[in-house]
Design a protein around this motif. Structure first.
Motif, mmCIF file in Angstrom:
data_model
loop_
_atom_site.group_PDB
_atom_site.id
_atom_site.type_symbol
_atom_site.label_atom_id
_atom_site.label_comp_id
_atom_site.label_asym_id
_atom_site.label_seq_id
_atom_site.Cartn_x
_atom_site.Cartn_y
_atom_site.Cartn_z
ATOM 1 N N ARG A 15 0.837 -1.197 0.000
ATOM 2 C CA ARG A 15 0.000 0.000 0.000
ATOM 3 C C ARG A 15 0.876 1.252 0.000
ATOM 4 O O ARG A 15 1.879 1.310 0.689
ATOM 5 N N ARG A 16 0.439 2.228 -0.744
ATOM 6 C CA ARG A 16 1.155 3.499 -0.782
ATOM 7 C C ARG A 16 0.721 4.365 0.388
ATOM 8 O O ARG A 16 -0.468 4.552 0.628
ATOM 9 N N LEU A 17 1.684 4.879 1.101
ATOM 10 C CA LEU A 17 1.391 5.815 2.178
ATOM 11 C C LEU A 17 1.430 7.232 1.632
ATOM 12 O O LEU A 17 2.153 7.515 0.676
ATOM 13 N N PRO A 18 0.667 8.135 2.236
ATOM 14 C CA PRO A 18 0.752 9.539 1.807
ATOM 15 C C PRO A 18 2.183 10.039 1.922
ATOM 16 O O PRO A 18 2.919 9.620 2.841
ATOM 17 N N PRO A 19 2.616 10.921 1.020
ATOM 18 C CA PRO A 19 4.007 11.401 1.046
ATOM 19 C C PRO A 19 4.432 11.958 2.393
ATOM 20 O O PRO A 19 5.558 11.714 2.843
ATOM 21 N N GLU A 20 3.527 12.691 3.068
ATOM 22 C CA GLU A 20 3.918 13.291 4.344
ATOM 23 C C GLU A 20 4.186 12.225 5.408
ATOM 24 O O GLU A 20 5.058 12.402 6.276
ATOM 25 N N VAL A 21 3.451 11.108 5.343
ATOM 26 C CA VAL A 21 3.676 10.020 6.288
ATOM 27 C C VAL A 21 5.010 9.332 6.002
ATOM 28 O O VAL A 21 5.794 9.036 6.908
ATOM 29 N N ARG A 22 5.268 9.097 4.724
ATOM 30 C CA ARG A 22 6.517 8.451 4.338
ATOM 31 C C ARG A 22 7.724 9.324 4.687
ATOM 32 O O ARG A 22 8.735 8.831 5.187
ATOM 33 N N VAL A 23 7.614 10.627 4.442
ATOM 34 C CA VAL A 23 8.710 11.539 4.778
ATOM 35 C C VAL A 23 8.967 11.534 6.278
ATOM 36 O O VAL A 23 10.122 11.528 6.725
ATOM 37 N N ASP A 66 22.400 14.979 2.424
ATOM 38 C CA ASP A 66 22.416 16.361 2.913
ATOM 39 C C ASP A 66 21.004 16.941 2.981
ATOM 40 O O ASP A 66 20.664 17.671 3.923
ATOM 41 N N GLU A 67 20.196 16.614 1.989
ATOM 42 C CA GLU A 67 18.825 17.131 1.965
ATOM 43 C C GLU A 67 18.007 16.530 3.105
ATOM 44 O O GLU A 67 17.192 17.216 3.727
ATOM 45 N N ILE A 68 18.227 15.250 3.380
ATOM 46 C CA ILE A 68 17.544 14.616 4.512
ATOM 47 C C ILE A 68 17.961 15.298 5.814
ATOM 48 O O ILE A 68 17.131 15.596 6.673
ATOM 49 N N PHE A 69 19.233 15.564 5.953
ATOM 50 C CA PHE A 69 19.763 16.191 7.162
ATOM 51 C C PHE A 69 19.141 17.572 7.367
ATOM 52 O O PHE A 69 18.708 17.912 8.479
ATOM 53 N N GLU A 70 19.063 18.355 6.315
ATOM 54 C CA GLU A 70 18.498 19.694 6.438
ATOM 55 C C GLU A 70 17.012 19.638 6.767
ATOM 56 O O GLU A 70 16.513 20.429 7.573
ATOM 57 N N ALA A 71 16.288 18.685 6.160
ATOM 58 C CA ALA A 71 14.868 18.524 6.471
ATOM 59 C C ALA A 71 14.669 18.120 7.926
ATOM 60 O O ALA A 71 13.729 18.574 8.593
ATOM 61 N N LEU A 72 15.558 17.275 8.428
ATOM 62 C CA LEU A 72 15.487 16.861 9.826
ATOM 63 C C LEU A 72 15.715 18.046 10.753
ATOM 64 O O LEU A 72 15.015 18.220 11.752
ATOM 65 N N LEU A 73 16.692 18.883 10.421
ATOM 66 C CA LEU A 73 16.948 20.079 11.223
ATOM 67 C C LEU A 73 15.727 20.985 11.238
ATOM 68 O O LEU A 73 15.313 21.475 12.293
ATOM 69 N N ASN A 74 15.153 21.205 10.067
ATOM 70 C CA ASN A 74 13.995 22.096 9.974
ATOM 71 C C ASN A 74 12.826 21.581 10.798
ATOM 72 O O ASN A 74 12.105 22.354 11.428
#
Length: 216
Positions: A15-23, A66-74
């Motif tokens: 099953r596909r999860l909504p993008p926000e849940v997966r993120v 790097d993008e994952i890291f920045e998203a985690l910081l935010n």
């Protein structure tokens, strides 16, 4: 007949999860792996394994580590939300300021996720040079601005004392920044009792600075 049989078969597709849940799942996994291994020693494969995804599943949402890291910081370094309309709608009291700063914001500042993420940010600040400035701007434009709005409103309504805190509300937040930095630099965790006493002292400071003084 084939159509009827197909309808009766169980759906075994993933099953596909909504993008926000997966993120959110990816960032939770990244937090765990970064905190354990550190940024330099973490691979996309490690994050994918912790999240229960393939590497392609990670790249469907993020282009790089790097993008994952920045998203985690935010996500982690943005504290409690501020209900801007309520700032103007509800009466301002010292107790309300204490709840916002002494309970909600202070608790966030010394929480394990915020402290661990700040440690990562300090260690990798050269890799994400804009992250610290973005966080500072966020704090100024949301938290400090909201506190300023509350205090000015309280002074105008006659429920808060007009003094240095009303003129420089950032001074009220300085003890929170100090407590956060102390946790970041600490090698041994403080006990719950120590944190409770520090928070109680901060609440008393807020009362002394903001409560109206009545003549005896």
């Amino acid at each position: 007949m084939h159509a009827i049989s197909a309808q009766l078969l169980p759906d075994t597709r993933r099953r596909r999860l909504p993008p926000e849940v997966r993120v959110a799942q990816i960032l939770d996994a990244a937090y765990d792996v970064f905190s354990t291994r550190g940024f330099p020693h973490t691979r996309i494969d490690d994050i994918a394994a912790r999240a229960g995804l393939s590497k392609g599943g990670i790249y469907a949402h993020f282009d790089s580590k790097d993008e994952i890291f920045e998203a985690l910081l935010n996500r982690t370094l943005k504290p409690i939300g501020i209900d801007e309309p309520a700032l103007y709608r509800e009466p301002v009291t010292v107790e309300r300021i204490v709840d916002l700063l002494g309970n909600r914001l202070y608790s966030w500042a010394v929480s394990a996720p915020a402290v661990a993420t700040l440690r990562l940010l300090i260690a990798e600040s050269a890799r994400v040079p804009n992250a610290v400035e973005q966080w500072r701007c966020y704090m100024d434009r949301t938290i400090v601005a909201a506190v300023r709005t509350l205090i000015v409103k309280g002074v105008r309504e006659g429920t808060l004392r007009d003094g240095i805190a009303a003129r420089s509300p950032s001074l009220l937040i300085a003890p929170i920044a100090q407590a956060c930095l102390a946790e970041v630099l600490r090698t041994a965790e403080r006990t719950a009792g120590e944190l409770d006493r520090a928070r109680a002292d901060y609440a008393r400071l807020l009362h002394e600075l903001l409560a109206l003084r009545h003549a005896a």
